[in-house]
Design an enzyme around this catalytic site. Structure first.
Site, PDB file in Angstrom:
ATOM      1  N   CYS A   1       0.843  -1.188   0.000  1.00 17.89           N
ATOM      2  CA  CYS A   1       0.000   0.000   0.000  1.00 17.89           C
ATOM      3  C   CYS A   1       0.880   1.240   0.000  1.00 17.89           C
ATOM      4  O   CYS A   1       2.080   1.161   0.195  1.00 17.89           O
ATOM      5  CB  CYS A   1      -0.862   0.009   1.259  1.00 17.89           C
ATOM      6  SG  CYS A   1      -1.797  -1.509   1.477  1.00 17.89           S
TER       7      CYS A   1
ATOM      8  N   ARG B   1       1.344   1.839  -6.078  1.00 18.64           N
ATOM      9  CA  ARG B   1       1.526   0.893  -4.966  1.00 18.64           C
ATOM     10  C   ARG B   1       0.249   0.112  -4.655  1.00 18.64           C
ATOM     11  O   ARG B   1       0.265  -0.801  -3.826  1.00 18.64           O
ATOM     12  CB  ARG B   1       1.966   1.646  -3.709  1.00 18.64           C
ATOM     13  CG  ARG B   1       3.287   2.355  -3.883  1.00 18.64           C
ATOM     14  CD  ARG B   1       3.682   3.047  -2.607  1.00 18.64           C
ATOM     15  NE  ARG B   1       3.979   2.102  -1.553  1.00 18.64           N
ATOM     16  CZ  ARG B   1       5.168   1.537  -1.366  1.00 18.64           C
ATOM     17  NH1 ARG B   1       6.163   1.853  -2.151  1.00 18.64           N
ATOM     18  NH2 ARG B   1       5.364   0.687  -0.397  1.00 18.64           N
TER      19      ARG B   1
ATOM     20  N   TRP C   1      -3.391  -1.860  -1.549  1.00 17.06           N
ATOM     21  CA  TRP C   1      -3.207  -3.109  -2.312  1.00 17.06           C
ATOM     22  C   TRP C   1      -3.580  -4.200  -1.328  1.00 17.06           C
ATOM     23  O   TRP C   1      -2.849  -4.497  -0.408  1.00 17.06           O
ATOM     24  CB  TRP C   1      -1.757  -3.234  -2.768  1.00 17.06           C
ATOM     25  CG  TRP C   1      -1.498  -4.490  -3.534  1.00 17.06           C
ATOM     26  CD1 TRP C   1      -0.978  -5.648  -3.060  1.00 17.06           C
ATOM     27  CD2 TRP C   1      -1.739  -4.710  -4.911  1.00 17.06           C
ATOM     28  NE1 TRP C   1      -0.892  -6.577  -4.065  1.00 17.06           N
ATOM     29  CE2 TRP C   1      -1.353  -6.038  -5.204  1.00 17.06           C
ATOM     30  CE3 TRP C   1      -2.273  -3.919  -5.940  1.00 17.06           C
ATOM     31  CZ2 TRP C   1      -1.471  -6.579  -6.474  1.00 17.06           C
ATOM     32  CZ3 TRP C   1      -2.377  -4.467  -7.202  1.00 17.06           C
ATOM     33  CH2 TRP C   1      -1.979  -5.773  -7.458  1.00 17.06           C
TER      34      TRP C   1
ATOM     35  N   ASN D   1       0.916   0.363   6.012  1.00 17.47           N
ATOM     36  CA  ASN D   1       1.425  -0.470   4.923  1.00 17.47           C
ATOM     37  C   ASN D   1       2.245  -1.598   5.544  1.00 17.47           C
ATOM     38  O   ASN D   1       3.134  -1.327   6.349  1.00 17.47           O
ATOM     39  CB  ASN D   1       2.307   0.370   3.990  1.00 17.47           C
ATOM     40  CG  ASN D   1       3.068  -0.477   2.990  1.00 17.47           C
ATOM     41  OD1 ASN D   1       2.560  -1.491   2.523  1.00 17.47           O
ATOM     42  ND2 ASN D   1       4.281  -0.075   2.684  1.00 17.47           N
ATOM     43  N   GLY D   2       1.961  -2.838   5.173  1.00 18.99           N
ATOM     44  CA  GLY D   2       2.696  -3.972   5.734  1.00 18.99           C
ATOM     45  C   GLY D   2       1.726  -5.052   6.168  1.00 18.99           C
ATOM     46  O   GLY D   2       0.561  -5.049   5.764  1.00 18.99           O
TER      47      GLY D   2
ATOM     48  N   GLU E   1      11.748 -18.649 -19.831  1.00 23.60           N
ATOM     49  CA  GLU E   1      11.373 -17.320 -19.361  1.00 23.60           C
ATOM     50  C   GLU E   1      12.399 -16.268 -19.812  1.00 23.60           C
ATOM     51  O   GLU E   1      12.032 -15.148 -20.180  1.00 23.60           O
ATOM     52  CB  GLU E   1      11.229 -17.340 -17.827  1.00 23.60           C
ATOM     53  CG  GLU E   1      10.952 -15.997 -17.174  1.00 23.60           C
ATOM     54  CD  GLU E   1       9.667 -15.317 -17.635  1.00 23.60           C
ATOM     55  OE1 GLU E   1       8.855 -15.944 -18.341  1.00 23.60           O
ATOM     56  OE2 GLU E   1       9.499 -14.136 -17.293  1.00 23.60           O
TER      57      GLU E   1
ATOM     58  N   LYS F   1      11.191 -13.072 -21.971  1.00 22.29           N
ATOM     59  CA  LYS F   1      11.421 -11.703 -21.480  1.00 22.29           C
ATOM     60  C   LYS F   1      12.137 -10.893 -22.547  1.00 22.29           C
ATOM     61  O   LYS F   1      11.774  -9.759 -22.830  1.00 22.29           O
ATOM     62  CB  LYS F   1      12.255 -11.773 -20.196  1.00 22.29           C
ATOM     63  CG  LYS F   1      11.978 -10.753 -19.171  1.00 22.29           C
ATOM     64  CD  LYS F   1      10.778 -10.965 -18.294  1.00 22.29           C
ATOM     65  CE  LYS F   1       9.524 -11.421 -18.951  1.00 22.29           C
ATOM     66  NZ  LYS F   1       8.430 -11.748 -18.089  1.00 22.29           N
TER      67      LYS F   1
ATOM     68  N   GLU G   1       9.873 -10.197 -25.746  1.00 17.63           N
ATOM     69  CA  GLU G   1       8.725  -9.289 -25.613  1.00 17.63           C
ATOM     70  C   GLU G   1       9.132  -7.833 -25.446  1.00 17.63           C
ATOM     71  O   GLU G   1       8.403  -6.945 -25.876  1.00 17.63           O
ATOM     72  CB  GLU G   1       7.765  -9.731 -24.498  1.00 17.63           C
ATOM     73  CG  GLU G   1       8.271  -9.557 -23.082  1.00 17.63           C
ATOM     74  CD  GLU G   1       7.231  -9.939 -22.029  1.00 17.63           C
ATOM     75  OE1 GLU G   1       7.621 -10.506 -21.011  1.00 17.63           O
ATOM     76  OE2 GLU G   1       6.034  -9.655 -22.240  1.00 17.63           O
TER      77      GLU G   1
ATOM     78  N   HIS H   1      18.445 -32.049 -31.325  1.00 18.91           N
ATOM     79  CA  HIS H   1      17.369 -32.678 -32.103  1.00 18.91           C
ATOM     80  C   HIS H   1      16.745 -31.703 -33.107  1.00 18.91           C
ATOM     81  O   HIS H   1      15.638 -31.930 -33.578  1.00 18.91           O
ATOM     82  CB  HIS H   1      16.291 -33.236 -31.167  1.00 18.91           C
ATOM     83  CG  HIS H   1      16.808 -34.293 -30.243  1.00 18.91           C
ATOM     84  ND1 HIS H   1      17.229 -35.528 -30.690  1.00 18.91           N
ATOM     85  CD2 HIS H   1      17.038 -34.293 -28.913  1.00 18.91           C
ATOM     86  CE1 HIS H   1      17.661 -36.259 -29.674  1.00 18.91           C
ATOM     87  NE2 HIS H   1      17.560 -35.510 -28.571  1.00 18.91           N
TER      88      HIS H   1
ATOM     89  N   LYS I   1      -0.990  -5.725 -20.002  1.00 23.26           N
ATOM     90  CA  LYS I   1      -0.672  -6.306 -18.693  1.00 23.26           C
ATOM     91  C   LYS I   1      -1.627  -7.436 -18.330  1.00 23.26           C
ATOM     92  O   LYS I   1      -1.249  -8.414 -17.731  1.00 23.26           O
ATOM     93  CB  LYS I   1      -0.702  -5.193 -17.639  1.00 23.26           C
ATOM     94  CG  LYS I   1      -0.195  -5.627 -16.272  1.00 23.26           C
ATOM     95  CD  LYS I   1       1.300  -5.803 -16.276  1.00 23.26           C
ATOM     96  CE  LYS I   1       1.819  -6.450 -15.018  1.00 23.26           C
ATOM     97  NZ  LYS I   1       3.087  -7.171 -15.269  1.00 23.26           N
TER      98      LYS I   1
HETATM   99  C1  F6R Z   1       5.121 -11.852 -19.865  1.00 20.46           C
HETATM  100  C2  F6R Z   1       3.810 -11.744 -19.260  1.00 20.46           C
HETATM  101  C3  F6R Z   1       2.720 -12.588 -19.787  1.00 20.46           C
HETATM  102  C4  F6R Z   1       1.820 -13.062 -18.640  1.00 20.46           C
HETATM  103  C5  F6R Z   1       0.587 -13.784 -19.184  1.00 20.46           C
HETATM  104  C6  F6R Z   1      -0.265 -14.323 -18.059  1.00 20.46           C
HETATM  105  O1  F6R Z   1       6.042 -11.012 -19.268  1.00 20.46           O
HETATM  106  O2  F6R Z   1       3.623 -10.972 -18.359  1.00 20.46           O
HETATM  107  O3  F6R Z   1       3.213 -13.682 -20.499  1.00 20.46           O
HETATM  108  O4  F6R Z   1       2.562 -13.899 -17.812  1.00 20.46           O
HETATM  109  O5  F6R Z   1      -0.170 -12.905 -19.962  1.00 20.46           O
HETATM  110  O6  F6R Z   1      -0.659 -13.290 -17.220  1.00 20.46           O
HETATM  111  P1  F6R Z   1      -1.216 -13.591 -15.763  1.00 20.46           P
HETATM  112  O7  F6R Z   1      -0.073 -14.080 -14.947  1.00 20.46           O
HETATM  113  O8  F6R Z   1      -1.749 -12.280 -15.275  1.00 20.46           O
HETATM  114  O9  F6R Z   1      -2.265 -14.624 -15.925  1.00 20.46           O
END
Ligand code: F6R
Length: 609
Positions: free
Chosen positions: A2, A28, A74, A100-101, A482, A486, A489, A505, A604
């Site tokens: 928070c 936050r 949050w 917060n905490g 991963e 990363k 993207e 292979h 997101k």
């Molecule tokens: C990559 C990324 C996406 C999410 C995916 C699932 O950096 O953020 O691949 O991991 O869209 O999102 P959540 O975890 O919100 O279901």
């Protein structure tokens, strides 16, 4: 996580100052918001929803007073509702508190207070604090003494600010949650104002909250108390005055939301040690080697299916290895392909991993699992999300808000939470004794990487490559996937992750002297020896090799560059290796000038199937 804000000495600007500060802290958390102002009276206004909703609720209201506190939430304890919004108050309505905490002993305190006649109106851990202060005030204690006494009863993490009706002072305390004081310019604009001048003064979780008013700050340390009125007095737990230095922050107000980092992603990478401490807080008993996660403690499924997308799917692969090796057969499915999976049998548990809790593919797979009669568990960062509401059980990763589209701290939080899940439901005492200390050291080990990493130089060295490959075995395989995701993207460069053994292979045909191979090699066992063999294969095809290693194997001998990780159990080392790869991806993308926090075509939270 928070955000809290407080101010004294802003006269009729008190309310505006609080709301402005909350807007700056909205990264936050944005589940609910509220403010409280004390003068002769105490006024509180709060609401579920974002700051905008609070502004609308405040419009037209009169708050008189020169001391105020505010909060943006949050959620950790209780869903995002009006009642759970801060500030929280005591029974008499004369005390208001923002926090917060996580107060770990809140249930015990709450039970005691309730038994003594206190009435609670929220589900939060925070609400015990105003009631504890109330008890002290009733015994005749002065407000500051009452506040200190209440704080002394708390266990856990907190940044707390409190105000009391009829008292033109703000009281604050810090333990394991950030709190910083802003020293405002006086009426004459005197930039030399210090803690003994007339103010105004501010207090907040983060400097952005008051950066528009001052760049001069004092950071509180754990165990310190502050009293803000006509001046600021900072004391330790014994009440002894602590001399503090006023520092001047070097960044300007425009950078505020990112706390001085160029991008939210970089900030979130650096927040990982703190996010992990939050994740582990109160769940791991180091002495006894026990792990206890609320709501999931009683589960003992015979089989587990994981469903997830993207980064969260990589966490699912990691989780399926943890559980299978611990003796519970587990499989990871891409949520969008779950419909064709074998149906869960017996007392199967289907675990949806989703940081947002709103990913349509994952929700749809979880609903399918429910229809097939399985128990469901959401592993998520978002309190009150659809996944959390619809699943039978929820395990929160407690990473705090993640704004950068590329998931970083939430992936690390997912891996830590999956360790907690496995330790608490399946693993024997002997394994717990190995893994619990490694988990305890994880935040510090990540901090070490953040302080020492040479990822930026390696990113520069390989900035012009044709493509990037990532390889790893066992726990390092999801990390390789991963690392590639990363990088692709946020940089828009071609990157692929492979199980190291699969390279020969097919993918080996792609390997040239223009395709660096990032190899994750941890420990000194069979797995590491085989991956070192794969490194030799790519090296023989002239590919540059970057080894991410703890130095317990020969990887460094055959690699052109090394990204070091501290020695630990390989399953925890995988989390550390991931942090190095986050930094590589960030620096390559940054060097290319990409819009790192908002990569093209991505969002997101993906709420369509
Ligand atoms: C990559 C990324 C996406 C999410 C995916 C699932 O950096 O953020 O691949 O991991 O869209 O999102 P959540 O975890 O919100 O279901």
């Amino acid at each position: 996580m928070c955000g809290i804000i407080g101010c004294v000495g802003r006269a009729e600007q008190t309310l505006n100052t609080l709301v402005h500060g909350l807007e700056k802290l909205e990264y936050r958390g944005y589940d609910s918001a509220g403010v409280g102002v004390a003068g002769d009276d105490l006024s509180v206004c709060k609401t579920a929803g974002e700051i905008e909703a609070l502004s609308q609720k405040i419009a037209g209201k009169q708050f008189s007073g020169t001391v105020g506190i505010g909060h943006t939430r949050w959620s950790t304890h209780g869903p995002p509702t009006d009642n759970n919004a801060h500030p929280h108050q005591d029974c008499t309505g004369t005390v208001a508190v923002v926090h917060n905490g996580i107060i770990e002993n809140y249930q015990t305190l709450r039970d005691e207070l309730a038994a003594n006649g206190h009435t609670f109106t929220s589900d939060t851990d925070t609400e015990v604090v105003p009631h504890l202060i109330e008890d002290e005030l009733e015994t005749g204690a002065a407000p500051e003494a009452a506040f200190r006494s209440a704080i002394s009863k708390l266990e856990g993490s907190y940044a707390i600010a409190a105000i009391v009706e009829g008292t033109e002072a703000l009281f604050a305390a810090r333990n394991d949650s950030p709190l910083v004081i802003g020293v405002g310019l006086d009426e004459d604009g005197n930039a030399e104002a210090d803690l003994t001048s007339d103010g105004p003064f501010f207090i907040a979780s983060d400097v952005p909250a008051f950066r528009d008013f001052t760049a001069r700050v004092v950071y509180l340390d754990d165990g310190e108390f502050a009293r803000l009125d006509g001046g600021v007095q900072i004391t330790d737990q014994n009440g002894t005055t602590v001399e503090k230095t006023i520092e001047t922050v070097s960044w300007d107000a425009e950078e505020t939301g990112k706390s001085g980092y160029d991008h939210y992603m970089l900030k979130e990478i650096h927040e990982q040690p703190r996010a992990l401490r939050q994740c582990l807080s109160g769940r791991v008993d180091e002495l006894g080697g026990n792990v206890d996660i609320e709501t999931v403690g009683e589960l003992s499924p015979s089989r587990i299916q994981f469903v997830a997308c993207g980064t969260s799917y990589h966490a699912a692969l990691y989780g399926s290895q943890l559980l299978t090796r611990a003796g519970v057969p587990a499989q990871a499915f891409l949520a969008s392909e779950y419909a064709t999976s074998p149906p869960p049998v017996g007392d199967s548990l289907v675990v949806g991993i989703t940081q947002s809790g709103e990913t349509a593919d994952t929700l749809s797979a979880l609903r399918e699992a429910d229809r097939r009669g399985a128990q469901t568990l959401a592993v998520t960062n978002t309190v009150g999300s659809t996944a959390a509401r619809e699943c039978d059980h929820t395990l929160y990763i407690r990473s705090g808000p993640e704004i950068g589209v590329a998931a970083t701290k939430t992936f690390v939080g997912q891996l830590a939470a999956l360790n907690l899940l496995t330790l608490s439901t399946v693993e024997k005492r002997q394994t717990r004794r190995q893994i619990v200390p490694a988990l305890r050291d994880l935040p510090g080990d990540i901090q070490h990487i953040l302080d020492e990493s040479n990822a930026a130089e390696i990113a520069e060295e390989y900035a012009d490559s044709d493509a990037y490959f990532f390889i790893g075995r066992r726990y390092q395989y999801p990390v390789a996937l991963e690392g590639a995701l990363k990088l692709k993207e946020i940089s828009y460069e071609h990157a692929e992750g492979f199980a190291a053994g699969e390279l020969k292979h097919g993918p080996l045909a792609l390997v040239t002297d223009q395709t660096p191979v990032f190899a994750v090699v941890l420990g000194d066992g069979e797995v590491a020896r085989k991956t070192v063999g794969n490194i030799k294969e790519v090296e023989a095809r002239d590919a540059p090799v970057v080894a991410i290693t703890d130095g317990r194997n020969d990887a460094a001998m055959y690699a052109d560059h090394v990204l070091e990780v501290p020695e630990t159990h390989p399953r925890i080392g995988a989390i550390l290796a991931n942090v190095q790869l986050q930094l590589v991806a960030y620096h390559i993308a940054n060097g290319l000038g990409r819009p790192i926090d908002k990569p093209r075509n991505l969002a997101k939270s993906v709420t369509v199937e």
